[in-house]
Enzyme design. Sequence first.
Site, mmCIF file in Angstrom:
data_model
loop_
_atom_site.group_PDB
_atom_site.id
_atom_site.type_symbol
_atom_site.label_atom_id
_atom_site.label_comp_id
_atom_site.label_asym_id
_atom_site.label_seq_id
_atom_site.Cartn_x
_atom_site.Cartn_y
_atom_site.Cartn_z
ATOM 1 N N THR A 19 -6.930 7.214 11.099
ATOM 2 C CA THR A 19 -7.149 8.292 10.135
ATOM 3 C C THR A 19 -7.584 9.582 10.818
ATOM 4 O O THR A 19 -8.188 9.546 11.896
ATOM 5 C CB THR A 19 -8.231 7.868 9.119
ATOM 6 O OG1 THR A 19 -8.496 8.957 8.240
ATOM 7 C CG2 THR A 19 -9.541 7.486 9.801
ATOM 8 N N TYR B 238 -16.155 4.067 6.271
ATOM 9 C CA TYR B 238 -14.694 4.013 6.470
ATOM 10 C C TYR B 238 -14.334 4.602 7.830
ATOM 11 O O TYR B 238 -13.662 3.964 8.648
ATOM 12 C CB TYR B 238 -13.994 4.789 5.344
ATOM 13 C CG TYR B 238 -12.517 5.031 5.590
ATOM 14 C CD1 TYR B 238 -11.598 3.988 5.491
ATOM 15 C CD2 TYR B 238 -12.039 6.309 5.910
ATOM 16 C CE1 TYR B 238 -10.237 4.215 5.719
ATOM 17 C CE2 TYR B 238 -10.690 6.536 6.130
ATOM 18 C CZ TYR B 238 -9.796 5.483 6.040
ATOM 19 O OH TYR B 238 -8.451 5.701 6.271
ATOM 20 N N GLY C 90 0.817 -1.206 0.000
ATOM 21 C CA GLY C 90 0.000 0.000 0.000
ATOM 22 C C GLY C 90 0.855 1.262 0.000
ATOM 23 O O GLY C 90 2.087 1.206 0.109
HETATM 24 N N1 LIG Z 1 -3.971 7.286 2.053
HETATM 25 C C1 LIG Z 1 -4.191 8.232 2.970
HETATM 26 O O1 LIG Z 1 -3.980 9.427 2.744
HETATM 27 C C2 LIG Z 1 -4.677 7.856 4.347
HETATM 28 C C3 LIG Z 1 -5.260 8.863 5.112
HETATM 29 C C4 LIG Z 1 -5.635 8.578 6.396
HETATM 30 C C5 LIG Z 1 -5.440 7.305 6.907
HETATM 31 N N2 LIG Z 1 -4.917 6.327 6.132
HETATM 32 C C6 LIG Z 1 -4.722 4.994 6.735
HETATM 33 O O2 LIG Z 1 -3.385 4.603 6.502
HETATM 34 C C7 LIG Z 1 -3.308 3.180 6.360
HETATM 35 C C8 LIG Z 1 -2.618 2.828 5.051
HETATM 36 O O3 LIG Z 1 -3.362 3.401 3.988
HETATM 37 P P1 LIG Z 1 -2.881 3.293 2.473
HETATM 38 O O4 LIG Z 1 -3.414 4.471 1.768
HETATM 39 O O5 LIG Z 1 -1.443 2.970 2.435
HETATM 40 O O6 LIG Z 1 -3.736 2.012 2.010
HETATM 41 P P2 LIG Z 1 -3.676 1.233 0.629
HETATM 42 O O7 LIG Z 1 -2.716 1.871 -0.304
HETATM 43 O O8 LIG Z 1 -5.090 1.038 0.185
HETATM 44 O O9 LIG Z 1 -3.084 -0.187 1.071
HETATM 45 C C9 LIG Z 1 -3.830 -1.084 1.814
HETATM 46 C C10 LIG Z 1 -2.980 -2.317 2.050
HETATM 47 O O10 LIG Z 1 -3.769 -3.283 2.774
HETATM 48 C C11 LIG Z 1 -3.532 -4.553 2.179
HETATM 49 N N3 LIG Z 1 -4.626 -5.480 2.394
HETATM 50 C C12 LIG Z 1 -5.937 -5.257 2.182
HETATM 51 N N4 LIG Z 1 -6.637 -6.378 2.466
HETATM 52 C C13 LIG Z 1 -5.734 -7.315 2.858
HETATM 53 C C14 LIG Z 1 -5.836 -8.675 3.267
HETATM 54 N N5 LIG Z 1 -7.019 -9.304 3.344
HETATM 55 N N6 LIG Z 1 -4.693 -9.338 3.590
HETATM 56 C C15 LIG Z 1 -3.489 -8.727 3.514
HETATM 57 N N7 LIG Z 1 -3.335 -7.445 3.138
HETATM 58 C C16 LIG Z 1 -4.449 -6.758 2.809
HETATM 59 C C17 LIG Z 1 -3.389 -4.241 0.712
HETATM 60 O O11 LIG Z 1 -2.805 -5.336 0.057
HETATM 61 P P3 LIG Z 1 -3.119 -5.640 -1.498
HETATM 62 O O12 LIG Z 1 -2.132 -4.827 -2.262
HETATM 63 O O13 LIG Z 1 -2.869 -7.091 -1.603
HETATM 64 O O14 LIG Z 1 -4.538 -5.238 -1.749
HETATM 65 C C18 LIG Z 1 -2.499 -3.008 0.777
HETATM 66 O O15 LIG Z 1 -1.160 -3.384 0.926
HETATM 67 C C19 LIG Z 1 -4.744 2.669 6.466
HETATM 68 O O16 LIG Z 1 -4.987 2.268 7.781
HETATM 69 C C20 LIG Z 1 -5.579 3.901 6.146
HETATM 70 O O17 LIG Z 1 -6.826 3.835 6.775
HETATM 71 C C21 LIG Z 1 -4.549 6.560 4.855
#
Ligand SMILES: NC(=O)c1ccc[n+]([C@@H]2O[C@H](COP(=O)([O-])OP(=O)(O)OC[C@H]3O[C@@H](n4cnc5c(N)ncnc54)[C@H](OP(=O)(O)O)[C@@H]3O)[C@@H](O)[C@H]2O)c1
Length: 305
Positions: free
Chosen positions: A111, A135, A11
Amino acid sequence: MARILVTGASGLLGINLAQEMISEHEIVGVDRGKLVNAPFKVLKVDLLDSGAVDSVLDSVQPEWLINCAALADLDACEANPELARRLNIDLPAQMARACKARDISFVHISTDAVFDGRKDGFYNEEDLTNPLGVYSKTKLDGERAVLSEDENAIVVRVNFYGWSLGGRRSLAEFFFNNLIDNKTVSGFTDVIFCPILANDTARVLVKMLKKKLSGLYHLVGPQAMSKYQFGVEIARRFNLDESNISPKSILSSTLVAPRAHNLRLSTHKLSTDLGESLPEFSTGLNEFYTQYEQGYPQKIRSYAQ
Ligand SMILES: NC(=O)c1ccc[n+]([C@@H]2O[C@H](COP(=O)([O-])OP(=O)(O)OC[C@H]3O[C@@H](n4cnc5c(N)ncnc54)[C@H](OP(=O)(O)O)[C@@H]3O)[C@@H](O)[C@H]2O)c1
């Protein structure tokens, strides 16, 4: 050097965390099959499979687990609340329980979106939460579940940007990809947030772990800005045409999940407990630009099949 297990390693946050930490730590990542060429060991595991968490922890025996796995797409959560509940609540609760039983330091990523955005000013960790969509609700319940299972866990509320495996995951990439192709985009003037570079997030997390902090913290950038202003900052730093970004209200968008207007989070608690201020927005943006110049986005993408 610590052995760190990073779940969600494919991710946006996970890949940058892992990349940032490999120079000083032994990293083991978990994903479901995208990472084939990563410069750290990767286990291909569906964490929702029965017994998966325990068996990964027993085989890796990490000192730290940083959980970046989630259903983090807001609209996907609205479409599949059951999957959101399993990934954002049940899984981290199970991880917290398993880490506590094994004396592993656990970091869970939450988040900024746990707030409804109606406050005038910066939210601190004690402020009343009121998540607006599936979410945000599941993320808030995930925080509570983690801290009730393991009072020594760290839960951080974040909002970060960076280069991703697929090249399209972050808001910064959205602006960059469109502006470099001379396309016009909208930027919301009425959604305020506190962006921080994913690599800065990683460095701060390591400091928190080394200091043995625990509990709930806001880990965002110290500067608040609108999403429109963020786009303008990206355009300026990359010398792209900022007039291709039109200021718009989020009320005019077709996004499905409800979004809060004010996600200014205070980092006072974290900077006080760390004894230092969090990295400035301009420093992170300069690093994001330097990464681009040095081929970091291509390097990250080469880890995926
Ligand atoms: N992006 C932002 O700006 C933002 C903002 C606030 C909070 N957050 C929080 O930060 C964290 C990371 O976010 P992100 O944006 O990096 O998320 P992301 O890019 O959507 O990545 C999610 C990860 O979770 C993995 N995953 C999902 N289902 C799975 C399963 N069943 N088994 C194993 N792995 C699984 C995915 O693997 P696959 O590649 O195999 O699907 C991916 O590696 C999260 O908790 C999110 O809520 C993010």
